[in-house]
Design a protein around this motif. Sequence first.
Motif, PDB file in Angstrom:
ATOM      1  N   PRO A  33       3.379  -3.905 -10.417  1.00  0.00           N
ATOM      2  CA  PRO A  33       3.441  -3.448  -9.198  1.00  0.00           C
ATOM      3  C   PRO A  33       2.420  -2.097  -9.264  1.00  0.00           C
ATOM      4  O   PRO A  33       2.037  -1.735  -8.006  1.00  0.00           O
ATOM      5  CB  PRO A  33       4.974  -2.702  -9.209  1.00  0.00           C
ATOM      6  CG  PRO A  33       5.348  -2.791 -10.463  1.00  0.00           C
ATOM      7  CD  PRO A  33       4.839  -3.931 -11.315  1.00  0.00           C
ATOM      8  N   ALA A  36      -0.624  -3.928  -7.797  1.00  0.00           N
ATOM      9  CA  ALA A  36      -0.266  -4.116  -6.237  1.00  0.00           C
ATOM     10  C   ALA A  36      -0.370  -2.710  -5.466  1.00  0.00           C
ATOM     11  O   ALA A  36      -1.158  -2.950  -4.398  1.00  0.00           O
ATOM     12  CB  ALA A  36       1.021  -4.618  -6.203  1.00  0.00           C
ATOM     13  N   ALA A  40      -3.118  -2.109  -2.420  1.00  0.00           N
ATOM     14  CA  ALA A  40      -2.989  -1.637  -1.207  1.00  0.00           C
ATOM     15  C   ALA A  40      -3.701  -0.444  -0.943  1.00  0.00           C
ATOM     16  O   ALA A  40      -3.933  -0.318   0.299  1.00  0.00           O
ATOM     17  CB  ALA A  40      -1.338  -1.257  -1.128  1.00  0.00           C
ATOM     18  N   PRO A 447       5.877  -4.262   5.093  1.00  0.00           N
ATOM     19  CA  PRO A 447       5.436  -4.449   3.610  1.00  0.00           C
ATOM     20  C   PRO A 447       6.803  -4.615   2.791  1.00  0.00           C
ATOM     21  O   PRO A 447       6.433  -5.113   1.595  1.00  0.00           O
ATOM     22  CB  PRO A 447       4.933  -3.114   3.227  1.00  0.00           C
ATOM     23  CG  PRO A 447       4.305  -2.614   4.447  1.00  0.00           C
ATOM     24  CD  PRO A 447       5.180  -2.971   5.605  1.00  0.00           C
ATOM     25  N   ARG A 448       7.803  -4.216   3.298  1.00  0.00           N
ATOM     26  CA  ARG A 448       8.942  -4.548   2.519  1.00  0.00           C
ATOM     27  C   ARG A 448       9.464  -6.025   2.696  1.00  0.00           C
ATOM     28  O   ARG A 448      10.311  -6.725   1.740  1.00  0.00           O
ATOM     29  CB  ARG A 448      10.121  -3.614   3.213  1.00  0.00           C
ATOM     30  CG  ARG A 448      10.093  -2.193   2.750  1.00  0.00           C
ATOM     31  CD  ARG A 448      11.260  -1.450   3.178  1.00  0.00           C
ATOM     32  NE  ARG A 448      12.351  -1.939   2.565  1.00  0.00           N
ATOM     33  CZ  ARG A 448      13.086  -1.243   1.507  1.00  0.00           C
ATOM     34  NH1 ARG A 448      12.621  -0.167   0.832  1.00  0.00           N
ATOM     35  NH2 ARG A 448      14.196  -1.785   1.143  1.00  0.00           N
ATOM     36  N   ASP A 450       6.937  -8.690   3.474  1.00  0.00           N
ATOM     37  CA  ASP A 450       5.973  -9.425   3.166  1.00  0.00           C
ATOM     38  C   ASP A 450       4.931  -8.679   2.076  1.00  0.00           C
ATOM     39  O   ASP A 450       4.210  -7.637   2.613  1.00  0.00           O
ATOM     40  CB  ASP A 450       5.189  -9.899   4.325  1.00  0.00           C
ATOM     41  CG  ASP A 450       4.021 -10.894   3.806  1.00  0.00           C
ATOM     42  OD1 ASP A 450       3.897 -10.994   2.551  1.00  0.00           O
ATOM     43  OD2 ASP A 450       3.204 -11.266   4.796  1.00  0.00           O
ATOM     44  N   ARG A 451       5.015  -8.895   0.768  1.00  0.00           N
ATOM     45  CA  ARG A 451       4.394  -8.263  -0.171  1.00  0.00           C
ATOM     46  C   ARG A 451       3.103  -9.089  -0.572  1.00  0.00           C
ATOM     47  O   ARG A 451       2.586  -8.837  -1.631  1.00  0.00           O
ATOM     48  CB  ARG A 451       5.265  -7.934  -1.210  1.00  0.00           C
ATOM     49  CG  ARG A 451       6.335  -6.830  -0.831  1.00  0.00           C
ATOM     50  CD  ARG A 451       7.675  -6.735  -1.890  1.00  0.00           C
ATOM     51  NE  ARG A 451       6.988  -6.028  -3.070  1.00  0.00           N
ATOM     52  CZ  ARG A 451       7.847  -6.062  -4.391  1.00  0.00           C
ATOM     53  NH1 ARG A 451       9.054  -6.357  -4.374  1.00  0.00           N
ATOM     54  NH2 ARG A 451       7.114  -5.347  -5.495  1.00  0.00           N
ATOM     55  N   THR A 454      -0.420  -7.878  -1.440  1.00  0.00           N
ATOM     56  CA  THR A 454      -0.997  -7.109  -2.610  1.00  0.00           C
ATOM     57  C   THR A 454      -0.982  -7.915  -3.907  1.00  0.00           C
ATOM     58  O   THR A 454      -0.987  -7.566  -4.821  1.00  0.00           O
ATOM     59  CB  THR A 454       0.083  -6.151  -2.925  1.00  0.00           C
ATOM     60  OG1 THR A 454       1.263  -6.430  -3.133  1.00  0.00           O
ATOM     61  CG2 THR A 454      -0.174  -5.013  -1.931  1.00  0.00           C
ATOM     62  N   ARG A 455      -0.824  -9.456  -3.675  1.00  0.00           N
ATOM     63  CA  ARG A 455      -0.684 -10.355  -4.970  1.00  0.00           C
ATOM     64  C   ARG A 455      -1.868 -11.288  -4.759  1.00  0.00           C
ATOM     65  O   ARG A 455      -2.395 -11.466  -3.622  1.00  0.00           O
ATOM     66  CB  ARG A 455       0.522 -11.156  -4.733  1.00  0.00           C
ATOM     67  CG  ARG A 455       1.732 -10.662  -5.798  1.00  0.00           C
ATOM     68  CD  ARG A 455       2.061  -9.335  -5.198  1.00  0.00           C
ATOM     69  NE  ARG A 455       3.220  -8.789  -6.137  1.00  0.00           N
ATOM     70  CZ  ARG A 455       3.784  -7.551  -6.003  1.00  0.00           C
ATOM     71  NH1 ARG A 455       3.484  -6.807  -4.892  1.00  0.00           N
ATOM     72  NH2 ARG A 455       4.906  -7.234  -6.625  1.00  0.00           N
TER      73      ARG A 455
END
Length: 482
Positions: A33, A36, A40, A447-448, A450-451, A454-455
């Motif tokens: 994270p 990630a 962002a 963002p909650r 679809d994350r 950041t991957r």
Amino acid sequence: MRQVSLVVLAALAAPAAAESLREAVAAAYATNPELAAARATVRRIDETLPIARSGMRPEVGGSINFSQDLDDNLDDFGRRTVAGVRITQPVWAGGRVQAQLDAADAQVGAARARLRAVENQIIADTVAAYANVLAAREEVVLNRNQVRVLEEQLRASSDRFEVGDLTRTDVAQSQARLETARANLVAAEGNALTAEQAYIRLVGRPPGSLEPLPPLPPLPRNVEEARAIALETSPALAAARFDEVAAAENVKVIKRERGGQASVNSTFAYQAVRGGPFAPFQIDGLIGAINVTASIPILSSGLIAARVRQAQAAQSEAVEGIEATARLVLENATNAWILLQTADSVIRSAKVAIDANALASEGVRQENLVGSRDILDVLNAEQELLNSRVALVRAERDRYIAAYRLLQVLGRAEAAVLGLTDRLYDPAQNFRRVDRAWREFNSDPDPREDRSRTRPPGAPAPAPLPERPPSIRMGPPAPGDG
């Protein structure tokens, strides 16, 4: 204590397939994270370029105005309705927009460099966690073997005491050394659990059976080469240089405010007007106007000058930041090289010490059997052999970690070092998507929900986030709120 030992034994049980260092780094690269969040951050700073470009792009706005004169009848008289569209096209900004674009470009470069720095840190941290788990588990094995040896030693000493060959003091010494070894085993098991927690934080899953450390990637030949490479390729130093460029462009932005600005404004509207009872008339139809507006500051009461000096001070801070970062990079590169060379020396000494202590331990044991050595000599020889083996395990771990800390400083501990080129995150992809975007209603998913942005490609889906905390306003009303 027994519960801790059982947990470690379960963790050390080998599963069907062992995990490699490359797989651990790939998991950290895909799911960490902290990394990630750094991605962002780059995406957030990417938006500074389209924001800057909007300074010379047209704006379109709509408006509607309704008014009604108040009289006794409140009829159609005195009613006015105007609805229209206004288009504004900037034609001159004194050069500020270009300076803002240049500053935004430098800010994006700094953000990408900092992302590289975070990538290098996460990878080096993951390598360190992997090496720490292996070393901690090896220390558990060594200490467990030591307990087993000392248990045999205590039984032999007790048997020889029964036949009068040894004294009670010899038995007590064996008992004391065994209990110390058991305490050391528990401490080693605790260290193994602690090392596993660091691994879980970085990789996102518990370590199962781990493969041995692979050979190190190529390293600089000497400290001078390491320092030279660090000054050239360090992502931290690159970020500091981009920061100075951005600060210099911000000075230009404020200076160019003195150049004024101009725009062309076009208004098209529909107008409906009803006159009052004493002046009856009616207007219905389209109206329009085009005008040019220009302004230039003449006296700002020192505001622009103060903001210029403020921006110049920020640039001065960034200039000194380059020198400070360069010194820190050189220090870190030198320290990592020193740790690497120190670990090499310790490894060589530990290997010689193991051979010598193994020979000495066997010799002392045989001499004890014929009565020329006492039990304490045997116990000390066993302890020295254990210490040299533990020293070798730790030195090999330290050497591997120091090598990757050096690569981290050089900006070479990235995913490509371990062959992960097929799953790299490309920060330029989002930049190309948003750089010249014109669409007005173009936002990204929540963002909650679809994350994935950041991957890197092919990364596993992240775990669901916890529910949002309740609003603080949902509690009971304050006294006197009614």
